[in-house]
Design a protein around this motif. Structure first.
Motif, PDB file in Angstrom:
ATOM      1  N   GLY A   1       0.666  -1.407  -0.454  1.00 44.84           N
ATOM      2  CA  GLY A   1      -0.322   0.459   0.207  1.00 44.84           C
ATOM      3  C   GLY A   1       0.638   1.056  -0.175  1.00 44.84           C
ATOM      4  O   GLY A   1       0.758   2.307  -0.020  1.00 44.84           O
ATOM      5  N   TRP A   2       1.980   1.257   0.460  1.00 40.76           N
ATOM      6  CA  TRP A   2       2.851   2.570   0.062  1.00 40.76           C
ATOM      7  C   TRP A   2       2.934   3.281  -0.125  1.00 40.76           C
ATOM      8  O   TRP A   2       3.122   4.514  -1.117  1.00 40.76           O
ATOM      9  CB  TRP A   2       4.573   2.211   0.487  1.00 40.76           C
ATOM     10  CG  TRP A   2       5.341   1.557  -0.144  1.00 40.76           C
ATOM     11  CD1 TRP A   2       5.567   0.300  -1.268  1.00 40.76           C
ATOM     12  CD2 TRP A   2       5.792   2.291  -1.725  1.00 40.76           C
ATOM     13  NE1 TRP A   2       6.369  -0.069  -2.140  1.00 40.76           N
ATOM     14  CE2 TRP A   2       6.600   1.740  -2.120  1.00 40.76           C
ATOM     15  CE3 TRP A   2       5.663   3.156  -2.429  1.00 40.76           C
ATOM     16  CZ2 TRP A   2       7.350   1.739  -3.434  1.00 40.76           C
ATOM     17  CZ3 TRP A   2       6.728   3.689  -3.495  1.00 40.76           C
ATOM     18  CH2 TRP A   2       6.888   2.486  -4.214  1.00 40.76           C
ATOM     19  N   PRO A   3       2.551   2.546  -2.636  1.00 44.74           N
ATOM     20  CA  PRO A   3       2.389   3.283  -3.455  1.00 44.74           C
ATOM     21  C   PRO A   3       1.410   4.294  -3.209  1.00 44.74           C
ATOM     22  O   PRO A   3       1.309   5.931  -3.904  1.00 44.74           O
ATOM     23  CB  PRO A   3       2.337   2.586  -3.936  1.00 44.74           C
ATOM     24  CG  PRO A   3       2.717   1.338  -3.888  1.00 44.74           C
ATOM     25  CD  PRO A   3       2.543   1.255  -2.620  1.00 44.74           C
ATOM     26  N   ASP A   4       0.237   4.214  -2.477  1.00 41.33           N
ATOM     27  CA  ASP A   4      -0.515   5.264  -2.047  1.00 41.33           C
ATOM     28  C   ASP A   4      -0.728   6.405  -0.793  1.00 41.33           C
ATOM     29  O   ASP A   4      -1.419   7.057  -1.134  1.00 41.33           O
ATOM     30  CB  ASP A   4      -1.934   4.159  -1.667  1.00 41.33           C
ATOM     31  CG  ASP A   4      -2.808   3.185  -3.337  1.00 41.33           C
ATOM     32  OD1 ASP A   4      -2.329   3.516  -4.191  1.00 41.33           O
ATOM     33  OD2 ASP A   4      -2.923   2.077  -2.429  1.00 41.33           O
ATOM     34  N   ASP A   5       0.334   6.478  -0.643  1.00 44.20           N
ATOM     35  CA  ASP A   5       0.902   7.384   0.729  1.00 44.20           C
ATOM     36  C   ASP A   5       2.081   8.120   0.059  1.00 44.20           C
ATOM     37  O   ASP A   5       3.068   7.672   0.247  1.00 44.20           O
ATOM     38  CB  ASP A   5       1.068   6.727   1.982  1.00 44.20           C
ATOM     39  CG  ASP A   5       1.678   7.628   2.405  1.00 44.20           C
ATOM     40  OD1 ASP A   5       1.463   8.785   2.968  1.00 44.20           O
ATOM     41  OD2 ASP A   5       2.085   7.083   4.052  1.00 44.20           O
ATOM     42  N   GLN A   6       1.638   9.542  -0.478  1.00 42.03           N
ATOM     43  CA  GLN A   6       2.442  10.027  -0.808  1.00 42.03           C
ATOM     44  C   GLN A   6       3.818  10.830   0.215  1.00 42.03           C
ATOM     45  O   GLN A   6       4.237  11.776  -0.756  1.00 42.03           O
ATOM     46  CB  GLN A   6       2.267  11.300  -1.437  1.00 42.03           C
ATOM     47  CG  GLN A   6       0.670  10.825  -3.026  1.00 42.03           C
ATOM     48  CD  GLN A   6       2.208   9.663  -4.278  1.00 42.03           C
ATOM     49  OE1 GLN A   6       2.860  10.840  -4.638  1.00 42.03           O
ATOM     50  NE2 GLN A   6       1.351   8.990  -4.423  1.00 42.03           N
ATOM     51  N   ASP A   7       3.642  10.249   1.415  1.00 44.58           N
ATOM     52  CA  ASP A   7       4.128  10.868   1.915  1.00 44.58           C
ATOM     53  C   ASP A   7       5.279   9.815   2.602  1.00 44.58           C
ATOM     54  O   ASP A   7       6.191   9.904   3.269  1.00 44.58           O
ATOM     55  CB  ASP A   7       3.146  11.545   3.630  1.00 44.58           C
ATOM     56  CG  ASP A   7       2.756  12.632   3.140  1.00 44.58           C
ATOM     57  OD1 ASP A   7       3.531  13.348   2.163  1.00 44.58           O
ATOM     58  OD2 ASP A   7       1.310  12.866   4.175  1.00 44.58           O
ATOM     59  N   TRP A   8       4.717   8.771   2.153  1.00 41.40           N
ATOM     60  CA  TRP A   8       5.730   7.595   2.354  1.00 41.40           C
ATOM     61  C   TRP A   8       7.309   8.025   1.718  1.00 41.40           C
ATOM     62  O   TRP A   8       7.255   7.942   0.277  1.00 41.40           O
ATOM     63  CB  TRP A   8       5.596   6.242   1.893  1.00 41.40           C
ATOM     64  CG  TRP A   8       6.466   4.911   2.519  1.00 41.40           C
ATOM     65  CD1 TRP A   8       7.378   4.745   1.603  1.00 41.40           C
ATOM     66  CD2 TRP A   8       6.291   4.514   3.862  1.00 41.40           C
ATOM     67  NE1 TRP A   8       7.667   3.550   2.420  1.00 41.40           N
ATOM     68  CE2 TRP A   8       7.675   3.696   3.830  1.00 41.40           C
ATOM     69  CE3 TRP A   8       6.191   4.595   4.870  1.00 41.40           C
ATOM     70  CZ2 TRP A   8       8.198   2.879   4.899  1.00 41.40           C
ATOM     71  CZ3 TRP A   8       6.327   3.879   6.124  1.00 41.40           C
ATOM     72  CH2 TRP A   8       6.922   3.243   5.790  1.00 41.40           C
ATOM     73  N   LYS A   9       8.933   8.184   2.487  1.00 41.53           N
ATOM     74  CA  LYS A   9       9.604   7.796   2.122  1.00 41.53           C
ATOM     75  C   LYS A   9      10.612   6.818   2.618  1.00 41.53           C
ATOM     76  O   LYS A   9      11.970   7.302   2.787  1.00 41.53           O
ATOM     77  CB  LYS A   9      10.272   9.179   2.068  1.00 41.53           C
ATOM     78  CG  LYS A   9       9.426  10.374   1.896  1.00 41.53           C
ATOM     79  CD  LYS A   9      10.025  11.622   2.121  1.00 41.53           C
ATOM     80  CE  LYS A   9       9.049  13.130   1.554  1.00 41.53           C
ATOM     81  NZ  LYS A   9       9.728  15.063   2.048  1.00 41.53           N
ATOM     82  N   GLY A  10       9.562   5.315   2.385  1.00 41.89           N
ATOM     83  CA  GLY A  10      10.811   4.115   2.616  1.00 41.89           C
ATOM     84  C   GLY A  10      11.410   4.371   4.336  1.00 41.89           C
ATOM     85  O   GLY A  10      10.916   5.084   5.671  1.00 41.89           O
ATOM     86  N   TRP A  11      11.417   3.555   4.926  1.00 43.50           N
ATOM     87  CA  TRP A  11      11.850   2.755   6.076  1.00 43.50           C
ATOM     88  C   TRP A  11      12.936   3.513   7.302  1.00 43.50           C
ATOM     89  O   TRP A  11      12.110   3.827   8.849  1.00 43.50           O
ATOM     90  CB  TRP A  11      11.887   1.133   6.494  1.00 43.50           C
ATOM     91  CG  TRP A  11      10.928   0.251   5.979  1.00 43.50           C
ATOM     92  CD1 TRP A  11      11.517  -0.523   4.579  1.00 43.50           C
ATOM     93  CD2 TRP A  11      10.283  -0.003   6.163  1.00 43.50           C
ATOM     94  NE1 TRP A  11      10.196  -0.666   4.470  1.00 43.50           N
ATOM     95  CE2 TRP A  11       9.174  -1.259   4.866  1.00 43.50           C
ATOM     96  CE3 TRP A  11       8.947  -0.013   7.466  1.00 43.50           C
ATOM     97  CZ2 TRP A  11       8.686  -1.828   5.483  1.00 43.50           C
ATOM     98  CZ3 TRP A  11       8.651  -0.377   7.155  1.00 43.50           C
ATOM     99  CH2 TRP A  11       7.627  -1.355   6.499  1.00 43.50           C
ATOM    100  N   TRP A  12      13.776   4.283   6.452  1.00 44.60           N
ATOM    101  CA  TRP A  12      15.469   4.564   7.514  1.00 44.60           C
ATOM    102  C   TRP A  12      15.262   6.372   7.942  1.00 44.60           C
ATOM    103  O   TRP A  12      16.204   6.212   8.377  1.00 44.60           O
ATOM    104  CB  TRP A  12      16.197   4.693   6.242  1.00 44.60           C
ATOM    105  CG  TRP A  12      16.164   3.201   5.904  1.00 44.60           C
ATOM    106  CD1 TRP A  12      16.392   1.726   6.643  1.00 44.60           C
ATOM    107  CD2 TRP A  12      15.053   2.681   4.255  1.00 44.60           C
ATOM    108  NE1 TRP A  12      15.831   0.960   5.634  1.00 44.60           N
ATOM    109  CE2 TRP A  12      15.572   1.106   3.995  1.00 44.60           C
ATOM    110  CE3 TRP A  12      14.480   3.553   3.498  1.00 44.60           C
ATOM    111  CZ2 TRP A  12      14.497   0.193   4.220  1.00 44.60           C
ATOM    112  CZ3 TRP A  12      14.488   2.289   2.638  1.00 44.60           C
ATOM    113  CH2 TRP A  12      14.731   1.054   1.851  1.00 44.60           C
TER     114      TRP A  12
END
Length: 211
Positions: free
Chosen positions: A79-90
């Motif tokens: 589902g991360w592609p639907d979250d424009q704020d997701w920038k990875g786990w790190w």
């Protein structure tokens, strides 16, 4: 020509490199951190950690790397592609410090992070992704960061020059297995094996030079 390298790639006794199901709370599914405890105990991970065999292998992860290629499931949970704020786990300063190419069907603009890491999102074959990463690596090597599906695809395409695989003495029973469909792949490599007091076994695969 730069090399294509895999480092610190941990698998269970039954060949799984990740458990299931993956989620934001459980990046490796039911495997948790059990596949990576050997690495997290080394000085390479933590200054208070151990030296010795495991550390000697772990510290080979970064030198000479100019770019990384990773799969969508390493970059984020389902589902991360639907979250424009997701920038990875790190966090804001990821540990890569190079261009990173994320293989995904959901292409988005690059994300520039602190410390020299920029995430680029590609829909490409392994060969196409490697060509792009090599150009960015500027003569240095390209690391294939995982997960298991990406490692398997690059091995199947004959694009891996060096692989450090770590067998961890646990049985997961389910998850994502690296060796499926790769019967006989070892015949193209010289394989060295080193056992560690921690209980893990280090396998180094080096591509054979044609005679």
């Amino acid at each position: 020509m730069s090399l294509t390298r895999i480092h610190n790639f941990s698998v269970s006794l039954d060949g799984f490199a990740s458990g299931e199901p993956q989620s934001a709370e459980a990046p490796f599914g039911h495997a948790g951190q059990r596949l990576h405890q050997w690495m997290m105990a080394t000085q390479s991970w933590d200054a208070s950690g151990t030296a010795g065999v495991d550390n000697a292998f772990a510290q080979q992860h970064d030198p000479g790397i100019g770019a990384e290629i990773m799969g969508a499931n390493k970059f984020g949970p389902p589902g991360w592609p639907d979250d424009q704020d997701w920038k990875g786990w790190w966090g804001p300063n990821p540990p890569f410090h190079t261009p990173v190419y994320v293989l995904t069907h959901h292409v988005r603009p690059p994300i520039e992070m602190e410390g020299g890491t920029t995430f680029h999102f590609l829909e490409a074959t392994p060969a196409e992704a490697l060509e792009t990463a090599r150009a960015a690596a500027d003569g240095q090597d390209v690391r294939i960061g995982g997960g298991a599906t990406v490692v398997r695809d690059f091995l199947a395409a004959g694009l891996v020059d060096h692989m450090h695989l770590v067998q961890v003495p646990i049985v997961l029973g389910r998850g994502v297995r690296v060796w499926d469909g790769l019967e006989g792949i070892d015949e193209g490599f010289d394989v060295e094996v080193v056992s560690s007091p921690s209980g893990v076994t280090h396998f180094t695969f080096t591509r054979k030079v044609p005679s």
